[in-house]
Design an enzyme around this catalytic site. Sequence first.
Site, PDB file in Angstrom:
ATOM      1  CG  ASP A 198     -35.617 -84.457 -40.507  1.00  0.00           C
ATOM      2  OD1 ASP A 198     -36.291 -85.113 -41.768  1.00  0.00           O
ATOM      3  OD2 ASP A 198     -35.258 -84.440 -40.304  1.00  0.00           O
ATOM      4  CG  ASN A 206     -26.087 -90.957 -36.407  1.00  0.00           C
ATOM      5  OD1 ASN A 206     -26.099 -91.311 -35.238  1.00  0.00           O
ATOM      6  ND2 ASN A 206     -26.873 -90.922 -37.859  1.00  0.00           N
ATOM      7  CG  HIS A 211     -24.977 -95.254 -35.568  1.00  0.00           C
ATOM      8  ND1 HIS A 211     -23.956 -95.989 -36.907  1.00  0.00           N
ATOM      9  CD2 HIS A 211     -25.904 -94.385 -36.629  1.00  0.00           C
ATOM     10  CE1 HIS A 211     -24.459 -95.221 -38.331  1.00  0.00           C
ATOM     11  NE2 HIS A 211     -25.504 -94.744 -38.327  1.00  0.00           N
ATOM     12  CG  ASP A 215     -29.330 -95.552 -31.775  1.00  0.00           C
ATOM     13  OD1 ASP A 215     -28.896 -97.066 -31.113  1.00  0.00           O
ATOM     14  OD2 ASP A 215     -30.286 -94.860 -32.568  1.00  0.00           O
ATOM     15  CD  GLU A 241     -33.092 -88.248 -40.221  1.00  0.00           C
ATOM     16  OE1 GLU A 241     -33.227 -89.632 -39.994  1.00  0.00           O
ATOM     17  OE2 GLU A 241     -32.514 -87.529 -40.895  1.00  0.00           O
TER      18      GLU A 241
END
Lengths: 326, 202
Positions: A198, A206, A211, A215, A241
């Site tokens: 994780d 973010n 975002h 990404d 994630e």
Amino acid sequence: MTAPVDAAALAQLIVERVAVGVFTVDERCTLVQFNRFMEQHSGVAASAVLGRNLFECFPELPRRWLEQKIRGVFVLQNFAFSSWRQRPYLFAFAHNRPVTGSVDRMQQDVTFVPVKGPDGAVIAVCVTITDATDACLSERASEQASAKLREALAEVEKLSVRDGLTGILNRRALDIRMRDEFARFRRYGSPLSLAMLDVDHFKRVNDTHGHLGGDEVLRRVSALVAAEIRDVDILGRYGGEELAMVLPAVDARGAAVVSERVRRVIEATPIAFMDATITVTVSIGVTEARPATTDVNGLIAEADEALYACKRGGRNRVHAFGADPN
Amino acid sequence: MEFSADQLDALREIVNIAMGRAGDRLARLLGCFIELPVPIVRFVDAPDVREAIRSMVRIDGDVTAVRQAFSSVAPGECIVIYGDASVHELGDLVASDATEAGAPRNEVLLEITNLLVGACAGGIGEQLGQELSYSAPSIIVANARIDEVLDPANVPWRTALLLEVNFRIEGRTFLAHILMFWPESAVSRVRESLDGFLADLG
């Protein structure tokens, strides 16, 4: 009252007018007949070529090949053929699709017909040239459509298995593979480990970089993990994630070693995004399948619990299920 | 659909003579000794055609099949089946472009097929006093399993007269299986030709 039709004259007329090239040569390749189709397409009058050698009149013809074909008919006393698929054309004629045709020349099917004399021996070869351009274009269009379809199918297959953003396995494919590996563990008892990874403080990434930044982080982290694992290992995107590493034939200790390597690489590799550099860390929960493990969900639950222990313990670490948190 | 004993005998004799002549002509042309063992003649129903081909041809690996139609009074079609090994040997058999080493494989395959069909079908026609005409040869399947050559659900006949001849070159592995088919619509004409042949004999 109409005059009776003269069969010979009619035959002559038909050969002249038919939409097929017809010309005839004798054993020395002297032209003895040359119909209107040939005249119109070659731009040469019959009167200019009759009685002369075919190759003198048309020096662009593939002489060696054509001579051999013609001679073959005299020797074998049998038909010979050439299809546009083998040889696109014999004579470089323009085709009749000057606007829509995508080939440069008329595609041609050629037939070599033995003409037998009264004693049964072949005295001449009659060559017919048929325009096969439409068939050729139609076949090409069909092939192109097939190729596009195959590409599309490959794309669909890729999409159905791969995560669009990172390129690693998507959740669906991951679930299937996990199930398969677990079944194999059940049947053969060979070791199987699961590591759930994780990205720490992903929400912060973010919020800070948008975002798109998030990404890029996921893309780069996935790539970094992929580089550290073996070909037989399975890497997929479990959630937003969260990545899962399925490690066949690896025990908990081995899984912990791999995971620690992954953790270190990610910590040490800054990720470039626009003008910024993003550094992230990951938490990895590891577990090994045991006889007591009931099913895949049980395995995932253990890895999740180990992952949770990482978070509580400060993140940027690896924790094995059931071990003392250190 | 059946032939009488006389007609069958006549057909076998015609085929034997024809194949003998064909073998001679091909041998002279290619400069090597040709083996054309005794041809097999039988009737086959469409549902059985795959099995018939498999048992006649007996090739495990991939095959390439070329078809060519022939016609005089009785229209039929030849299918010539080549195994992998044979296809590789083709290059030196037919000099289709003397200076170009390795003419395109397909071109050579089609030429050889034309040669074989002309010799065999033409030979039979000769015995029956008939002049044959031919269509251009074309490849049905390339590098495929033997079962893909004919699909019994997709043929326009229920029964056919089938003649099988194996063409072998002495000292080489080259082997071509020549299958000559006459669909039932043509068989009555074949029978008539045989009657004509028998009448001329006696």
